[in-house]
Enzyme design. Structure first.
Site, short mmCIF file in Angstrom:
data_model
loop_
_atom_site.label_atom_id
_atom_site.label_comp_id
_atom_site.label_asym_id
_atom_site.label_seq_id
_atom_site.Cartn_x
_atom_site.Cartn_y
_atom_site.Cartn_z
CE1 TYR A 142 76.09 6.85 107.34
CE2 TYR A 142 76.40 8.43 109.11
CZ TYR A 142 76.91 7.48 108.25
OH TYR A 142 78.25 7.18 108.30
CE LYS A 187 77.09 -4.98 96.03
NZ LYS A 187 78.35 -5.61 95.58
CG ASP A 219 81.71 -4.69 94.98
OD1 ASP A 219 81.37 -3.83 94.13
OD2 ASP A 219 81.32 -5.88 94.92
CG ASP A 243 81.27 6.95 107.14
OD1 ASP A 243 82.02 7.85 107.54
OD2 ASP A 243 81.04 5.91 107.80
CG ASP A 247 87.33 6.74 107.63
OD1 ASP A 247 86.99 7.93 107.55
OD2 ASP A 247 87.44 6.11 108.70
C1 IPM Z 1 82.27 11.21 109.34
C2 IPM Z 1 82.08 10.47 110.64
C3 IPM Z 1 80.61 10.50 111.01
C4 IPM Z 1 79.83 9.81 109.91
C5 IPM Z 1 80.28 9.89 112.36
C6 IPM Z 1 81.12 10.47 113.48
C7 IPM Z 1 78.81 9.99 112.68
O1 IPM Z 1 82.57 9.18 110.55
O2 IPM Z 1 82.00 12.42 109.31
O3 IPM Z 1 82.69 10.58 108.37
O4 IPM Z 1 79.68 8.59 109.91
O5 IPM Z 1 79.33 10.51 109.03
MN MN Z 2 83.44 8.68 108.63
#
Ligand code: IPM
Ligand code: MN
Length: 353
Positions: A142, A187, A219, A243, A247
């Site tokens: 990032y 990884k 993975d 990240d 999710d």
């Molecule tokens: C999160 C989001 C952010 C990230 C985006 C919106 C930049 O997906 O907070 O997980 O990738 O960190």
């Molecule tokens: Mn995210």
């Protein structure tokens, strides 16, 4: 206690869920006798529209002068499909993380008993799973050196030893307070940066003999999370892996709209839902306010106000139990509740408790 809270509602459903978050902060403050001072500040696409910068200097100053930041979400579709746009709402979020030094992102992946049926996983696999992902938040791809040319582009997954060490310490602290099991996700079979993580962790694990440390390739971790999520207690990983895995984690709990997070580090901590700004849901009073409300619980708990946090969690559980739920988690044939109605129900629960 007196607390100054910076309120950054951002874009999409942000302002709607923030309204409920703030109402819960107020209800709890009134109940327990805390004094809260709010300062609203702009960010994301909203701030680009207003002043051309997704994290303006003034917003930064407001954050620095506050005890905590309550953040909702940023993002707008008009930027998503335009790779040429020079400024993007997400840059505001990244600037905030970097400028506030928020290197540790705490994302609890907690399943709610009442929602287990909503999970894509089988009941016996998911029920009772409860782990925390500690995501490194100010390093890696990032923020590493980048090039964005017409014919070639790269992002560099840069990590230094101190960056790895400090996030591992945070993870060990959490593991010590929980089931004493830390999984370092990397990884290392491919990436040099991951081998540094692994080396540093192997050097440090001797300092935490009470914690069982294991290592897992990312993975494999992605697979394990859906095959056997109960394996995990605390997982620590770099920015990008964290990240993606969080999710995945939010989805196994039954709804994206449920999970809060805390980002801590050098300056003012930030409390925010892990979900995004869901522009399609904007203005429809259908967004789930629970992740925002649980972020408020994490905020109070950060200041060691445990009873306050516990009451919010109790109210959230009661709302789920009573089927006071936004449409995406409503049981079939159940009554319809919007963002506002769920928020109001939780506020009333807190006040009347
Ligand atoms: C999160 C989001 C952010 C990230 C985006 C919106 C930049 O997906 O907070 O997980 O990738 O960190
Ligand atoms: Mn995210």
């Amino acid at each position: 206690m007196k607390l100054k809270i910076a309120v950054l509602a951002g874009d999409g459903i942000g302002p709607e869920i923030m309204e409920q978050g703030v109402a819960v902060v107020n209800a709890v403050a009134r109940k327990f006798g805390h004094e809260i001072e709010y300062r609203e500040a702009i960010c994301g696409a909203d701030a680009i529209d207003k002043v051309g910068d997704p994290f303006p200097e003034e917003t930064f100053r407001t954050c620095m002068e506050s005890d905590a930041v309550l953040f909702a979400a940023v993002g707008d579709p008009k930027y998503d499909n335009d790779p040429t746009s020079k400024v993007r709402p997400e840059q505001g979020l990244l600037a905030m993380r970097k400028k506030l030094g928020l290197y540790a992102n705490i994302r609890p992946i907690e399943t709610f008993y009442f929602l287990v049926h909503k999970s894509p996983l089988k009941h016996d696999i998911v029920s009772g799973s409860d782990f925390i992902c500690i995501r490194e938040l100010t390093g890696g791809m990032y923020f590493g050196p980048k090039k964005e040319g017409t014919d070639e582009a790269y992002d560099t997954n840069f990590y230094s030893r101190p960056e790895v060490e400090r996030i591992l310490r945070v993870a060990y602290q959490y593991a010590r307070q929980r089931r004493k099991h830390l999984t370092v996700v990397d990884k290392a079979n491919v990436l040099a940066s991951s081998r540094l993580w692994r080396k540093v962790a192997q050097e440090m694990m001797g300092e935490y003999p009470d914690v069982e440390t294991d290592f897992m390739y990312v993975d494999n971790a992605a697979m394990r999370m859906i095959q056997d999520p109960k394996f995990f207690d605390v997982m620590v990983t770099e920015n990008t892996f964290g990240d993606i895995l969080t999710d995945e984690g939010s989805c196994i709990t039954g709804s994206m709209g449920l999970l809060p997070s805390a980002s801590t580090g050098e300056h003012t901590p930030v409390f925010e839902p892990i979900h995004g700004s869901w522009p399609q849901g904007k203005g429809l009073n259908i967004a789930n306010p629970l992740a925002q409300i649980l972020s408020v619980a994490m905020l109070y708990e950060y200041f060691n106000l445990k009873a306050e946090g516990a009451l919010i969690r109790e109210a959230v559980n009661a709302s789920l139990d009573q089927n006071v739920r936004t449409p995406e988690i409503q049981v079939e044939g159940g009554a319809k509740y919007g963002t506002k109605e769920v928020g109001r129900w939780i506020v009333n629960y807190i006040i009347n408790k």
